[in-house]
Design a protein around this motif. Structure first.
Motif, PDB file in Angstrom:
ATOM      1  N   LYS A  88       0.845  -1.206   0.000  1.00 60.61           N
ATOM      2  CA  LYS A  88       0.000   0.000   0.000  1.00 60.61           C
ATOM      3  C   LYS A  88       0.875   1.248   0.000  1.00 60.61           C
ATOM      4  CE  LYS A  88      -4.341   1.356   0.103  1.00 60.61           C
ATOM      5  NZ  LYS A  88      -5.249   0.985  -0.991  1.00 60.61           N
TER       6      LYS A  88
ATOM      7  N   ASN B 164      -4.767   3.133  -8.204  1.00 57.66           N
ATOM      8  CA  ASN B 164      -3.521   2.894  -8.935  1.00 57.66           C
ATOM      9  C   ASN B 164      -3.439   1.485  -9.524  1.00 57.66           C
ATOM     10  OD1 ASN B 164      -2.040   5.437  -8.226  1.00 57.66           O
ATOM     11  ND2 ASN B 164      -2.484   4.655  -6.181  1.00 57.66           N
ATOM     12  N   ALA B 165      -4.271   0.577  -9.041  1.00 59.84           N
ATOM     13  CA  ALA B 165      -4.218  -0.814  -9.499  1.00 59.84           C
ATOM     14  C   ALA B 165      -5.305  -1.129 -10.526  1.00 59.84           C
ATOM     15  CB  ALA B 165      -4.342  -1.763  -8.306  1.00 59.84           C
TER      16      ALA B 165
ATOM     17  N   ALA C 196       9.090  -7.251  -5.497  1.00 62.22           N
ATOM     18  CA  ALA C 196       8.722  -8.150  -6.603  1.00 62.22           C
ATOM     19  C   ALA C 196       7.703  -7.517  -7.549  1.00 62.22           C
ATOM     20  CB  ALA C 196       8.166  -9.453  -6.035  1.00 62.22           C
ATOM     21  N   ILE C 197       7.314  -6.281  -7.306  1.00 64.38           N
ATOM     22  CA  ILE C 197       6.302  -5.635  -8.159  1.00 64.38           C
ATOM     23  C   ILE C 197       6.828  -5.491  -9.590  1.00 64.38           C
ATOM     24  CG2 ILE C 197       5.371  -3.299  -8.628  1.00 64.38           C
ATOM     25  CD1 ILE C 197       4.326  -3.231  -5.790  1.00 64.38           C
ATOM     26  N   GLY C 198       5.934  -5.723 -10.536  1.00 64.46           N
ATOM     27  CA  GLY C 198       6.284  -5.531 -11.943  1.00 64.46           C
ATOM     28  C   GLY C 198       6.999  -6.715 -12.573  1.00 64.46           C
ATOM     29  N   ALA C 199       7.017  -7.855 -11.868  1.00 69.25           N
ATOM     30  CA  ALA C 199       7.750  -9.023 -12.384  1.00 69.25           C
ATOM     31  C   ALA C 199       6.828 -10.206 -12.679  1.00 69.25           C
ATOM     32  CB  ALA C 199       8.828  -9.437 -11.378  1.00 69.25           C
TER      33      ALA C 199
ATOM     34  N   ARG D 295       0.114 -11.213 -11.942  1.00 71.04           N
ATOM     35  CA  ARG D 295      -0.555 -11.977 -13.007  1.00 71.04           C
ATOM     36  C   ARG D 295      -0.689 -13.445 -12.589  1.00 71.04           C
ATOM     37  NH1 ARG D 295      -1.460 -11.587 -18.543  1.00 71.04           N
ATOM     38  NH2 ARG D 295      -0.357  -9.630 -18.887  1.00 71.04           N
TER      39      ARG D 295
ATOM     40  N   VAL E 119       4.262 -11.431 -10.723  1.00 69.59           N
ATOM     41  CA  VAL E 119       3.668 -12.147  -9.577  1.00 69.59           C
ATOM     42  C   VAL E 119       2.159 -11.900  -9.516  1.00 69.59           C
ATOM     43  CG1 VAL E 119       3.657 -12.405  -7.059  1.00 69.59           C
ATOM     44  CG2 VAL E 119       5.824 -12.076  -8.279  1.00 69.59           C
TER      45      VAL E 119
ATOM     46  N   LYS F  19      -6.519  -4.956 -17.274  1.00 64.93           N
ATOM     47  CA  LYS F  19      -5.679  -5.708 -18.222  1.00 64.93           C
ATOM     48  C   LYS F  19      -5.966  -7.201 -18.119  1.00 64.93           C
ATOM     49  CE  LYS F  19      -1.809  -4.952 -20.330  1.00 64.93           C
ATOM     50  NZ  LYS F  19      -0.594  -4.283 -20.634  1.00 64.93           N
TER      51      LYS F  19
ATOM     52  N   GLY G   3      -5.739  -0.352 -13.593  1.00 66.46           N
ATOM     53  CA  GLY G   3      -5.218  -0.771 -14.906  1.00 66.46           C
ATOM     54  C   GLY G   3      -4.766  -2.218 -14.913  1.00 66.46           C
ATOM     55  N   PHE G   4      -4.215  -2.660 -13.782  1.00 65.05           N
ATOM     56  CA  PHE G   4      -3.789  -4.066 -13.644  1.00 65.05           C
ATOM     57  C   PHE G   4      -5.002  -4.993 -13.794  1.00 65.05           C
ATOM     58  CE2 PHE G   4      -3.635  -7.494 -10.393  1.00 65.05           C
ATOM     59  CZ  PHE G   4      -2.682  -8.315 -10.971  1.00 65.05           C
TER      60      PHE G   4
ATOM     61  N   TRP H  84       2.379   3.222  -3.234  1.00 64.09           N
ATOM     62  CA  TRP H  84       1.748   4.324  -3.980  1.00 64.09           C
ATOM     63  C   TRP H  84       1.992   5.687  -3.326  1.00 64.09           C
ATOM     64  CZ3 TRP H  84       1.349   2.038  -8.231  1.00 64.09           C
ATOM     65  CH2 TRP H  84       0.742   0.807  -8.394  1.00 64.09           C
TER      66      TRP H  84
HETATM   67  C1  LIG Z   1      -1.251  -4.166  -8.460  1.00 68.36           C
HETATM   68  C2  LIG Z   1      -0.306  -5.344  -8.242  1.00 68.36           C
HETATM   69  C3  LIG Z   1      -1.018  -6.445  -7.455  1.00 68.36           C
HETATM   70  C4  LIG Z   1       0.102  -5.908  -9.615  1.00 68.36           C
HETATM   71  O1  LIG Z   1       1.026  -6.963  -9.428  1.00 68.36           O
HETATM   72  P1  LIG Z   1       2.397  -7.016 -10.289  1.00 68.36           P
HETATM   73  O2  LIG Z   1       3.099  -8.268  -9.929  1.00 68.36           O
HETATM   74  O3  LIG Z   1       3.125  -5.745 -10.082  1.00 68.36           O
HETATM   75  O4  LIG Z   1       1.825  -7.085 -11.772  1.00 68.36           O
HETATM   76  P2  LIG Z   1       2.405  -7.943 -12.995  1.00 68.36           P
HETATM   77  O5  LIG Z   1       3.877  -7.675 -13.085  1.00 68.36           O
HETATM   78  O6  LIG Z   1       1.983  -9.364 -12.882  1.00 68.36           O
HETATM   79  O7  LIG Z   1       1.681  -7.241 -14.220  1.00 68.36           O
HETATM   80  C5  LIG Z   1       0.696  -7.895 -15.022  1.00 68.36           C
HETATM   81  C6  LIG Z   1       0.276  -6.948 -16.124  1.00 68.36           C
HETATM   82  O8  LIG Z   1      -0.445  -5.844 -15.558  1.00 68.36           O
HETATM   83  C7  LIG Z   1       0.190  -4.605 -15.858  1.00 68.36           C
HETATM   84  N1  LIG Z   1       0.152  -3.804 -14.630  1.00 68.36           N
HETATM   85  C8  LIG Z   1       0.686  -4.138 -13.435  1.00 68.36           C
HETATM   86  N2  LIG Z   1       0.423  -3.200 -12.530  1.00 68.36           N
HETATM   87  C9  LIG Z   1      -0.289  -2.250 -13.178  1.00 68.36           C
HETATM   88  C10 LIG Z   1      -0.875  -1.030 -12.745  1.00 68.36           C
HETATM   89  N3  LIG Z   1      -0.767  -0.615 -11.478  1.00 68.36           N
HETATM   90  N4  LIG Z   1      -1.560  -0.292 -13.663  1.00 68.36           N
HETATM   91  C11 LIG Z   1      -1.686  -0.716 -14.947  1.00 68.36           C
HETATM   92  N5  LIG Z   1      -1.157  -1.901 -15.405  1.00 68.36           N
HETATM   93  C12 LIG Z   1      -0.466  -2.649 -14.522  1.00 68.36           C
HETATM   94  C13 LIG Z   1       1.626  -4.959 -16.215  1.00 68.36           C
HETATM   95  O9  LIG Z   1       2.180  -4.002 -17.078  1.00 68.36           O
HETATM   96  C14 LIG Z   1       1.473  -6.313 -16.829  1.00 68.36           C
HETATM   97  O10 LIG Z   1       1.091  -6.183 -18.199  1.00 68.36           O
HETATM   98  P3  LIG Z   1       1.964  -6.906 -19.348  1.00 68.36           P
HETATM   99  O11 LIG Z   1       2.037  -8.356 -18.971  1.00 68.36           O
HETATM  100  O12 LIG Z   1       1.192  -6.619 -20.587  1.00 68.36           O
HETATM  101  O13 LIG Z   1       3.296  -6.255 -19.294  1.00 68.36           O
HETATM  102  C15 LIG Z   1       0.993  -4.900  -7.508  1.00 68.36           C
HETATM  103  O14 LIG Z   1       1.659  -3.954  -8.296  1.00 68.36           O
HETATM  104  C16 LIG Z   1       0.775  -4.326  -6.117  1.00 68.36           C
HETATM  105  O15 LIG Z   1       0.674  -5.075  -5.143  1.00 68.36           O
HETATM  106  N6  LIG Z   1       0.701  -2.982  -6.040  1.00 68.36           N
HETATM  107  C17 LIG Z   1       0.660  -2.247  -4.789  1.00 68.36           C
HETATM  108  C18 LIG Z   1      -0.554  -2.567  -3.959  1.00 68.36           C
HETATM  109  C19 LIG Z   1      -1.891  -2.548  -4.665  1.00 68.36           C
HETATM  110  O16 LIG Z   1      -2.332  -1.532  -5.189  1.00 68.36           O
HETATM  111  N7  LIG Z   1      -2.578  -3.704  -4.653  1.00 68.36           N
HETATM  112  C20 LIG Z   1      -3.916  -3.818  -5.196  1.00 68.36           C
HETATM  113  C21 LIG Z   1      -4.918  -3.477  -4.152  1.00 68.36           C
HETATM  114  S1  LIG Z   1      -6.591  -3.397  -4.815  1.00 68.36           S
END
Ligand SMILES: CC(C)(COP(=O)(O)OP(=O)(O)OC[C@H]1O[C@@H](n2cnc3c(N)ncnc32)[C@H](O)[C@@H]1OP(=O)(O)O)[C@@H](O)C(=O)NCCC(=O)NCCS
Length: 160
Positions: free
Chosen positions: A24, A118-119, A86-89, A93, A91, A125, A121-122, A27
């Motif tokens: 958390k 902030n999440a 480990a973010i962005g690697a 997904r 995990v 996707k 988009g994840f 961000w």
């Molecule tokens: C959000 C979160 C869970 C994503 O996990 P991650 O391991 O960083 O994501 P990944 O590396 O598996 O990314 C998977 C895909 O999503 C995209 N992506 C990851 N985080 C993103 C974000 N915040 N916004 C937009 N796209 C994102 C990646 O670019 C990737 O796309 P690609 O395969 O086409 O390159 C992680 O970044 C995190 O824990 N963030 C901080 C806490 C948080 O906000 N948690 C969610 C609470 S609701």
């Protein structure tokens, strides 16, 4: 080193709580907000015993986890956190793919996600759609409400 996903145990709760707080903070939120959210970011043994909690593990190190609540055909995503190291690697997904397979096996058709802004988009996707927004804390803050629709599986008919 390969990452595997296993059910979380009571002994993991301190580490899961640490990861939730660290993720958390990723961000850049003010510390007073982090203190306000502490109950939501704390994972107890009781929670792990009673809810579905899975963690991603590299060697013996937990690098992320997710948790679900709810029953019937609908679930809520309670936690989805990746350790900042480990973010962005990939995990997140991996965890989300595991989560969707788990839900399909359980016959769940709808997953609700009150996402950190902030999440969003994840999740989008990985197949979630925006369904609105939901009130959060501090007062006036709103979170994107996302939904993943999981079509019911057709039963395969023998001999066809
Ligand atoms: C959000 C979160 C869970 C994503 O996990 P991650 O391991 O960083 O994501 P990944 O590396 O598996 O990314 C998977 C895909 O999503 C995209 N992506 C990851 N985080 C993103 C974000 N915040 N916004 C937009 N796209 C994102 C990646 O670019 C990737 O796309 P690609 O395969 O086409 O390159 C992680 O970044 C995190 O824990 N963030 C901080 C806490 C948080 O906000 N948690 C969610 C609470 S609701």
């Amino acid at each position: 080193m390969a990452i595997r996903i296993r059910r979380a145990r009571s002994a993991d709760t301190e580490e899961l709580t640490r990861i939730a707080h660290a993720a958390k903070r990723f961000w850049g939120y003010p510390e007073k907000w982090i203190r306000l959210w502490k109950p939501d970011l704390t994972v107890t043994s009781e929670f792990v015993r009673n809810q579905v909690v899975f963690c991603a593990v590299r060697g013996s190190t937990i690098v992320g986890f997710y948790a679900l609540s709810g029953d019937g055909q609908r679930r809520e995503l309670e936690h989805m956190w990746v350790d900042p190291e480990a973010i962005g690697a990939g995990v997140g997904r991996l965890l989300f793919g595991h989560l969707l397979r788990h839900l399909r096996r359980q016959g769940v058709t709808k997953l609700m996600i009150a996402s950190d802004p902030n999440a969003e988009g994840f999740y989008r996707k990985l197949g979630a759609r925006r369904a609105g927004s939901i009130a959060s804390r501090p007062a006036g803050r709103r979170l994107p409400l996302l939904v993943v629709d999981l079509p019911p599986r057709r039963s395969a008919c023998r001999g066809r």
